[in-house]
Design an enzyme around this catalytic site. Structure first.
Site, PDB file in Angstrom:
ATOM      1  N   ASP A 103       0.837  -1.207   0.000  1.00  0.00           N
ATOM      2  CA  ASP A 103       0.000   0.000   0.000  1.00  0.00           C
ATOM      3  C   ASP A 103       0.863   1.245   0.000  1.00  0.00           C
ATOM      4  O   ASP A 103       2.084   1.190   0.142  1.00  0.00           O
ATOM      5  CB  ASP A 103      -1.026  -0.001   1.140  1.00  0.00           C
ATOM      6  CG  ASP A 103      -0.402   0.080   2.523  1.00  0.00           C
ATOM      7  OD1 ASP A 103       0.796   0.401   2.624  1.00  0.00           O
ATOM      8  OD2 ASP A 103      -1.108  -0.168   3.509  1.00  0.00           O
ATOM      9  N   ASN A 118      -4.195  12.757   1.004  1.00  0.00           N
ATOM     10  CA  ASN A 118      -5.567  13.245   0.885  1.00  0.00           C
ATOM     11  C   ASN A 118      -5.789  14.505   1.707  1.00  0.00           C
ATOM     12  O   ASN A 118      -6.435  15.461   1.250  1.00  0.00           O
ATOM     13  CB  ASN A 118      -6.561  12.160   1.326  1.00  0.00           C
ATOM     14  CG  ASN A 118      -6.775  11.099   0.269  1.00  0.00           C
ATOM     15  OD1 ASN A 118      -6.689  11.374  -0.929  1.00  0.00           O
ATOM     16  ND2 ASN A 118      -7.055   9.887   0.699  1.00  0.00           N
ATOM     17  N   HIS A 144      -8.639  14.945  -2.097  1.00  0.00           N
ATOM     18  CA  HIS A 144      -8.972  13.596  -2.579  1.00  0.00           C
ATOM     19  C   HIS A 144      -8.759  13.446  -4.082  1.00  0.00           C
ATOM     20  O   HIS A 144      -8.483  12.344  -4.568  1.00  0.00           O
ATOM     21  CB  HIS A 144     -10.416  13.263  -2.215  1.00  0.00           C
ATOM     22  CG  HIS A 144     -10.614  13.004  -0.749  1.00  0.00           C
ATOM     23  ND1 HIS A 144     -10.247  11.830  -0.152  1.00  0.00           N
ATOM     24  CD2 HIS A 144     -11.121  13.791   0.239  1.00  0.00           C
ATOM     25  CE1 HIS A 144     -10.521  11.885   1.143  1.00  0.00           C
ATOM     26  NE2 HIS A 144     -11.049  13.061   1.407  1.00  0.00           N
ATOM     27  N   ASP A 183      -6.686  10.383  -5.706  1.00  0.00           N
ATOM     28  CA  ASP A 183      -7.128   9.552  -6.835  1.00  0.00           C
ATOM     29  C   ASP A 183      -6.074   9.531  -7.937  1.00  0.00           C
ATOM     30  O   ASP A 183      -5.799   8.489  -8.545  1.00  0.00           O
ATOM     31  CB  ASP A 183      -8.447  10.086  -7.401  1.00  0.00           C
ATOM     32  CG  ASP A 183      -9.628   9.776  -6.502  1.00  0.00           C
ATOM     33  OD1 ASP A 183      -9.470   9.005  -5.541  1.00  0.00           O
ATOM     34  OD2 ASP A 183     -10.721  10.314  -6.759  1.00  0.00           O
ATOM     35  N   GLU A 189      -6.072   2.292  -0.700  1.00  0.00           N
ATOM     36  CA  GLU A 189      -4.726   2.471  -1.246  1.00  0.00           C
ATOM     37  C   GLU A 189      -3.929   1.169  -1.240  1.00  0.00           C
ATOM     38  O   GLU A 189      -2.719   1.191  -1.446  1.00  0.00           O
ATOM     39  CB  GLU A 189      -3.974   3.541  -0.450  1.00  0.00           C
ATOM     40  CG  GLU A 189      -3.544   3.154   0.949  1.00  0.00           C
ATOM     41  CD  GLU A 189      -4.615   3.389   2.011  1.00  0.00           C
ATOM     42  OE1 GLU A 189      -4.234   3.527   3.187  1.00  0.00           O
ATOM     43  OE2 GLU A 189      -5.810   3.438   1.677  1.00  0.00           O
TER      44      GLU A 189
END
Length: 292
Positions: A170, A178, A183, A187, A213
């Site tokens: 991850d 974020n 956000h 993304d 993630e």
């Protein structure tokens, strides 16, 4: 006299009348996943406004965000000076942009797929089937497909006594990405990371977004040294990759845990737990590393 009066009628230009073919947007990432919006009107408004034909209630979307026109010249999208912009295939929309079958339209955190053609219902159902296996944001396999592949490969590995490696990883400090950049930036990081890594794996490997993630990589017929080597290549690739969003360069690293199917792993859940344990060990020992 009434029969001789001329009735005033508004006549649209021929070039601007809607074409007589089906077109639609399908949500492939975001709220109401899989919903289809038919583009049968001359103009379709997208935004947070209650008056919008396609209403998306997200803080990153403007009240009147974008407009889609269905004309004889084709189907076009126009950004309505929104705060965060409108993107087609990751390119910002400047002025009016023609849409073509298969284009990906991103508005806020929602991604639509544009479909058109003679049998739009068939195309829609094909897309729904694809959504059962693919992650809309990263365009790699989703968790459902990964779980099915893992079960299949574990069975095959035991039957033929072949190696099977599982890599779970991850993004380090993803919450901070974020919180600091928003956000939309988060993304972007996930999508670019997946795009960079999926070109470096073998055809028989299975690469998937496991959730949030977290990602998974399934490596048939690979032993521990081979899996560690590949995992470290992935780590270095991400560390060197330039992630730039809205003029901000975002430092990104990943932590990876590796496990290989062995006699002590009674089933696939044991294999997943072993890989997860090594992932947490990598994070606890300083992140940006591989533990196996």
């Amino acid at each position: 006299m009434a029969q001789n009066e001329t009735v005033v009628t508004v006549i649209s230009k021929i070039s601007e009348r809607p074409v007589d073919h089906d077109a639609a947007l399908v949500v492939i990432y975001g709220l109401e996943l899989g919903r289809k919006y038919d583009l049968c009107k001359e103009e379709t408004l997208i935004g947070r406004s209650a008056k919008a034909e396609i209403q998306v209630d997200q803080e990153s979307i403007s009240r009147n965000h974008a407009c889609i026109a269905n004309t004889r010249r084709g189907v076009f999208i126009k950004d309505l000076e929104s705060t965060n912009g409108t993107f087609v295939n990751d390119e910002p929309v400047k002025g009016e942009k023609a849409l073509h079958n298969g284009d990906l339209v991103k508005i806020g955190r929602t991604i639509f797929k544009f479909i058109e053609g003679g049998n739009i219902e068939s195309a829609y159902h094909d897309e729904i089937y694809r959504l059962t296996t693919m992650d809309g944001l990263t365009q790699i396999y989703n968790r459902r497909y990964f779980e099915e592949a893992l079960e299949r490969e574990v069975s095959r590995s035991r039957r033929y006594e072949r190696s099977l490696a599982l890599v779970m990883f991850d993004v380090d400090h993803f919450k901070q990405v974020n919180d600091r950049y928003g956000h939309l930036a988060g993304d972007y990081v996930l999508k670019q990371l997946a795009s960079a890594l999926k070109t470096k794996i073998r055809r028989e490997d299975v690469f998937a977004r496991y959730g949030g993630e977290e990602f998974g990589l399934l490596l048939p017929e690979v032993d521990v040294p081979g899996a560690v080597q590949l995992a470290d290549k992935a780590r270095k690739l991400v560390e060197k990759q330039r992630f730039e969003f809205d003029k901000n360069v975002i430092p990104v690293t990943i932590s990876l845990g590796v496990a290989v199917l062995a006699a002590e792993h009674r089933d696939l859940e044991d294999l997943k737990r072993a890989a997860d344990a090594k992932l947490y060990e990598a994070k606890a020992s300083g992140r940006n590393r591989v533990c196996a």
